[in-house]
Design a protein around this motif. Structure first.
Motif, PDB file in Angstrom:
ATOM      1  N   VAL A   1       0.873  -1.176   0.000  1.00 43.19           N
ATOM      2  CA  VAL A   1       0.000   0.000   0.000  1.00 43.19           C
ATOM      3  C   VAL A   1       0.904   1.219   0.000  1.00 43.19           C
ATOM      4  CG1 VAL A   1      -1.694   1.324   1.325  1.00 43.19           C
ATOM      5  CG2 VAL A   1      -1.871  -1.167   1.222  1.00 43.19           C
ATOM      6  N   THR A   2       0.598   2.192  -0.841  1.00 39.16           N
ATOM      7  CA  THR A   2       1.356   3.443  -0.839  1.00 39.16           C
ATOM      8  C   THR A   2       0.458   4.575  -0.370  1.00 39.16           C
ATOM      9  OG1 THR A   2       0.837   3.892  -3.168  1.00 39.16           O
ATOM     10  CG2 THR A   2       2.882   2.725  -2.715  1.00 39.16           C
ATOM     11  N   MET A   3       0.993   5.385   0.503  1.00 43.84           N
ATOM     12  CA  MET A   3       0.330   6.617   0.945  1.00 43.84           C
ATOM     13  C   MET A   3       1.357   7.725   0.754  1.00 43.84           C
ATOM     14  SD  MET A   3      -1.907   5.780   4.329  1.00 43.84           S
ATOM     15  CE  MET A   3      -2.786   7.324   4.208  1.00 43.84           C
ATOM     16  N   LEU A   4       1.172   8.488  -0.296  1.00 43.32           N
ATOM     17  CA  LEU A   4       2.134   9.518  -0.655  1.00 43.32           C
ATOM     18  C   LEU A   4       1.533  10.891  -0.376  1.00 43.32           C
ATOM     19  CD1 LEU A   4       3.261   7.903  -4.016  1.00 43.32           C
ATOM     20  CD2 LEU A   4       4.193   7.534  -1.727  1.00 43.32           C
ATOM     21  N   LEU A   5       2.004  11.494   0.702  1.00 42.04           N
ATOM     22  CA  LEU A   5       1.570  12.836   1.096  1.00 42.04           C
ATOM     23  C   LEU A   5       0.058  12.909   1.283  1.00 42.04           C
ATOM     24  CD1 LEU A   5       3.926  14.766  -1.336  1.00 42.04           C
ATOM     25  CD2 LEU A   5       4.317  14.304   1.091  1.00 42.04           C
ATOM     26  N   THR A   6      -0.518  11.873   1.908  1.00 37.70           N
ATOM     27  CA  THR A   6      -1.967  11.852   2.141  1.00 37.70           C
ATOM     28  C   THR A   6      -2.342  11.793   3.614  1.00 37.70           C
ATOM     29  OG1 THR A   6      -1.974   9.458   1.813  1.00 37.70           O
ATOM     30  CG2 THR A   6      -2.569  10.802  -0.075  1.00 37.70           C
ATOM     31  N   LEU A   7      -1.588  11.052   4.412  1.00 42.03           N
ATOM     32  CA  LEU A   7      -1.942  10.912   5.831  1.00 42.03           C
ATOM     33  C   LEU A   7      -1.992  12.270   6.521  1.00 42.03           C
ATOM     34  CD1 LEU A   7      -2.617   8.860   8.048  1.00 42.03           C
ATOM     35  CD2 LEU A   7      -0.180   8.769   8.593  1.00 42.03           C
ATOM     36  N   GLN A   8      -1.135  13.185   6.109  1.00 44.41           N
ATOM     37  CA  GLN A   8      -1.067  14.507   6.721  1.00 44.41           C
ATOM     38  C   GLN A   8      -2.349  15.314   6.514  1.00 44.41           C
ATOM     39  OE1 GLN A   8       2.426  15.503   4.591  1.00 44.41           O
ATOM     40  NE2 GLN A   8       1.340  16.239   2.797  1.00 44.41           N
ATOM     41  N   PHE A   9      -3.209  14.885   5.577  1.00 44.14           N
ATOM     42  CA  PHE A   9      -4.476  15.567   5.338  1.00 44.14           C
ATOM     43  C   PHE A   9      -5.643  14.911   6.065  1.00 44.14           C
ATOM     44  CE2 PHE A   9      -1.941  16.896   1.659  1.00 44.14           C
ATOM     45  CZ  PHE A   9      -2.101  18.267   1.754  1.00 44.14           C
ATOM     46  N   ILE A  10      -5.381  13.800   6.739  1.00 43.76           N
ATOM     47  CA  ILE A  10      -6.409  13.133   7.541  1.00 43.76           C
ATOM     48  C   ILE A  10      -6.338  13.698   8.950  1.00 43.76           C
ATOM     49  CG2 ILE A  10      -7.175  10.921   8.496  1.00 43.76           C
ATOM     50  CD1 ILE A  10      -5.962   9.605   5.976  1.00 43.76           C
ATOM     51  N   ARG A  11      -7.483  14.093   9.469  1.00 41.62           N
ATOM     52  CA  ARG A  11      -7.506  14.667  10.819  1.00 41.62           C
ATOM     53  C   ARG A  11      -6.819  13.712  11.794  1.00 41.62           C
ATOM     54  NH1 ARG A  11     -13.208  16.179  12.616  1.00 41.62           N
ATOM     55  NH2 ARG A  11     -12.011  16.888  14.398  1.00 41.62           N
ATOM     56  N   PRO A  12      -5.974  14.220  12.669  1.00 37.36           N
ATOM     57  CA  PRO A  12      -5.262  13.349  13.615  1.00 37.36           C
ATOM     58  C   PRO A  12      -6.174  12.394  14.384  1.00 37.36           C
ATOM     59  CG  PRO A  12      -4.298  15.520  13.664  1.00 37.36           C
ATOM     60  CD  PRO A  12      -5.520  15.613  12.775  1.00 37.36           C
ATOM     61  N   LEU A  13      -7.375  12.818  14.672  1.00 36.56           N
ATOM     62  CA  LEU A  13      -8.335  11.987  15.386  1.00 36.56           C
ATOM     63  C   LEU A  13      -8.630  10.681  14.647  1.00 36.56           C
ATOM     64  CD1 LEU A  13     -10.384  11.838  17.766  1.00 36.56           C
ATOM     65  CD2 LEU A  13     -12.008  13.005  16.279  1.00 36.56           C
ATOM     66  N   PHE A  14      -8.520  10.677  13.317  1.00 36.40           N
ATOM     67  CA  PHE A  14      -8.874   9.514  12.512  1.00 36.40           C
ATOM     68  C   PHE A  14      -7.681   8.744  11.963  1.00 36.40           C
ATOM     69  CE2 PHE A  14     -12.462  12.551  11.819  1.00 36.40           C
ATOM     70  CZ  PHE A  14     -13.384  11.871  12.599  1.00 36.40           C
ATOM     71  N   ARG A  15      -6.486   9.214  12.203  1.00 32.79           N
ATOM     72  CA  ARG A  15      -5.309   8.572  11.588  1.00 32.79           C
ATOM     73  C   ARG A  15      -5.088   7.143  12.068  1.00 32.79           C
ATOM     74  NH1 ARG A  15      -0.959  13.593  11.014  1.00 32.79           N
ATOM     75  NH2 ARG A  15      -2.481  14.946  10.002  1.00 32.79           N
ATOM     76  N   GLU A  16      -5.271   6.905  13.349  1.00 29.54           N
ATOM     77  CA  GLU A  16      -5.067   5.543  13.853  1.00 29.54           C
ATOM     78  C   GLU A  16      -6.060   4.583  13.206  1.00 29.54           C
ATOM     79  OE1 GLU A  16      -5.134   2.907  17.936  1.00 29.54           O
ATOM     80  OE2 GLU A  16      -4.944   5.089  18.101  1.00 29.54           O
ATOM     81  N   ARG A  17      -7.294   4.995  13.060  1.00 33.12           N
ATOM     82  CA  ARG A  17      -8.312   4.141  12.447  1.00 33.12           C
ATOM     83  C   ARG A  17      -7.929   3.811  10.999  1.00 33.12           C
ATOM     84  NH1 ARG A  17     -14.067   6.661  12.166  1.00 33.12           N
ATOM     85  NH2 ARG A  17     -13.476   7.039  14.322  1.00 33.12           N
ATOM     86  N   VAL A  18      -7.470   4.799  10.257  1.00 32.16           N
ATOM     87  CA  VAL A  18      -7.046   4.575   8.869  1.00 32.16           C
ATOM     88  C   VAL A  18      -5.873   3.602   8.826  1.00 32.16           C
ATOM     89  CG1 VAL A  18      -6.005   5.681   6.843  1.00 32.16           C
ATOM     90  CG2 VAL A  18      -7.932   6.776   8.020  1.00 32.16           C
TER      91      VAL A  18
END
Length: 120
Positions: free
Chosen positions: A7-24
């Motif tokens: 799985v690649t996540m290229l400059l995307t996690l930083q746009f997910i609200r911190p509250l939801f990052r663990e779930r993602v």
């Protein structure tokens, strides 16, 4: 997602609200095969404000060198304010380990940008 090898996540996690990052990250982890990996590339922040300023200055110099005007640089900065929320490298590494990745390593670093590989 299921049965994924990479799985690649290229400059995307930083746009997910911190509250939801663990779930993602947990959803990605659960969809990976054993020995599957995540390639994560993110913009980072540093605890050291002097480094933050230096890295940002280098990045803006890079943009200027590629033809961006001061107005374009300022508009992009304003558009991303409070939308792009970078973590420190340590926070990203900890998040990946907490969701279950057993091996986590940096494979690329340039100023305030970083590539991390995480293996399930």
């Amino acid at each position: 997602m299921e049965n994924a090898s990479i799985v690649t996540m290229l400059l995307t996690l930083q746009f997910i609200r911190p509250l939801f990052r663990e779930r993602v990250m947990r959803m990605i982890f659960s969809g990976l095969n054993d020995q599957g990996c995540l390639l994560l590339v993110e913009k980072l922040t540093s605890e050291d404000t002097a480094f933050n300023r230096l890295f940002i200055q280098h990045y803006y110099d890079f943009k200027r060198g590629n033809g961006y005007s001061e107005i374009e640089i300022a508009q992009k900065r304003e558009a991303l304010e409070n939308v792009l929320i970078p973590y420190r490298l340590e926070e990203n590494m900890q998040l990946l380990k907490e969701v279950g990745f057993r091996s986590v390593e940096v494979f690329f670093r340039w100023c305030n940008f970083c590539g991390i590989v995480a293996v399930k």
